[in-house]
Design an enzyme around this catalytic site. Structure first.
Site, PDB file in Angstrom:
ATOM      1  N   GLY A  25       1.020  -0.909  -0.327  1.00  0.00           N
ATOM      2  CA  GLY A  25      -0.010   0.196   0.480  1.00  0.00           C
ATOM      3  C   GLY A  25       0.829   1.394   0.123  1.00  0.00           C
ATOM      4  CD  GLU A  26       4.273   1.941  -2.084  1.00  0.00           C
ATOM      5  OE1 GLU A  26       4.548   2.744  -1.174  1.00  0.00           O
ATOM      6  OE2 GLU A  26       5.124   1.229  -2.225  1.00  0.00           O
ATOM      7  CG  PHE A  27       3.482   8.446  -1.904  1.00  0.00           C
ATOM      8  CD1 PHE A  27       2.257   9.392  -2.374  1.00  0.00           C
ATOM      9  CD2 PHE A  27       4.135   7.367  -2.039  1.00  0.00           C
ATOM     10  CE1 PHE A  27       2.710   9.295  -3.873  1.00  0.00           C
ATOM     11  CE2 PHE A  27       4.438   7.924  -3.667  1.00  0.00           C
ATOM     12  CZ  PHE A  27       4.122   8.911  -4.288  1.00  0.00           C
ATOM     13  CG  HIS A  30      -4.344   3.690  -6.550  1.00  0.00           C
ATOM     14  ND1 HIS A  30      -4.120   5.411  -5.916  1.00  0.00           N
ATOM     15  CD2 HIS A  30      -5.878   3.287  -6.652  1.00  0.00           C
ATOM     16  CE1 HIS A  30      -5.095   5.428  -6.163  1.00  0.00           C
ATOM     17  NE2 HIS A  30      -6.506   4.596  -6.646  1.00  0.00           N
TER      18      HIS A  30
END
Length: 226
Positions: A25-27, A30
């Site tokens: 899970g990224e900044f 998504h």
């Protein structure tokens, strides 16, 4: 890789072997895809018994990471722009690590705001992150989104104030890129035309009376009592 003088934590012995890492899970809010990355051999793990942070959550904004990175994004961009354009007043690059950058500036002549926006896209940060740049007048606080929306609503004419720059670089994690790492970037000029730019019918701008702020405070207090 080290953590201070004489502390060897690990090393990459060979760049050729790669293993799948992710998805995470990224900044951007998504999940990123899995990517083959180099292998790091960990030799030592250091820690402190009274940590400053126990962990940092990264995911759908806003998270702890966003608050920490916000200042580190706004300040360098402001310094870089101010060096070339002293008219720049403030830079808001707080949202999603600066994928959107809002700049307030004075203008020298018609088209000046667009030049400021183009400079944002050529800074070290803007090359990899800034996908959309919004430029507003010096009396608009870029950290006050209602003011920014007012500028977009009344100052921006799509026929001349939307500049699309095709095939620009962006970080691989940006989900809107197609192909990965390439995106069209957007510059929005939401400033009042000046100089030789005579578009629009802008008269004297309305300004609040000095006592308006006090009345707003009273109204907010009454609302809270209900």
């Amino acid at each position: 890789m080290s953590a201070g003088a004489g502390q060897q934590l690990g090393e990459v012995e060979d760049l050729r072997p790669r293993r799948l890492e992710g998805p995470f899970g990224e900044f951007t809010g998504h999940y990123s895809g899995g990517r083959k990355m180099t292998v790091l051999r960990i030799d030592k793990i250091s820690y402190r018994t009274d940590p400053v942070f126990e962990h940092l959550y990264l995911g759908m904004p806003w998270t702890e990471v966003d608050y920490l990175i916000a200042a580190n994004t706004c300040v360098p961009l402001y310094e870089q722009l101010k060096k070339d354009f002293p008219e720049v007043q403030a830079v808001n690059a707080m949202y999603t690590h600066g994928l959107v950058v809002i700049v307030s500036t004075k203008k020298r002549y018609g088209g000046f705001a667009k030049a400021v926006g183009m400079r944002v896209l050529t800074t070290p940060h803007g090359l990899g992150y800034a996908a959309t740049v919004i430029v507003v007048d010096e009396d608009v606080d870029p950290f006050n989104l209602p003011q920014v929306m007012w500028a977009l609503s009344t100052k921006m004419n799509p026929s001349g104030d939307l500049v699309q720059i095709p095939h620009m670089p962006i970080l691989d994690l940006a989900p809107q890129a197609q192909p990965t790492g390439i995106v069209d970037k957007l510059l929005i000029d939401a400033t009042t035309p000046v100089g030789s730019d005579s578009r629009g019918t802008y008269g004297n701008q309305v300004h609040d009376l000095p006592e308006t702020a006090a009345w707003l405070d009273k109204l907010r207090a009454l609302t809270c009592l209900r």
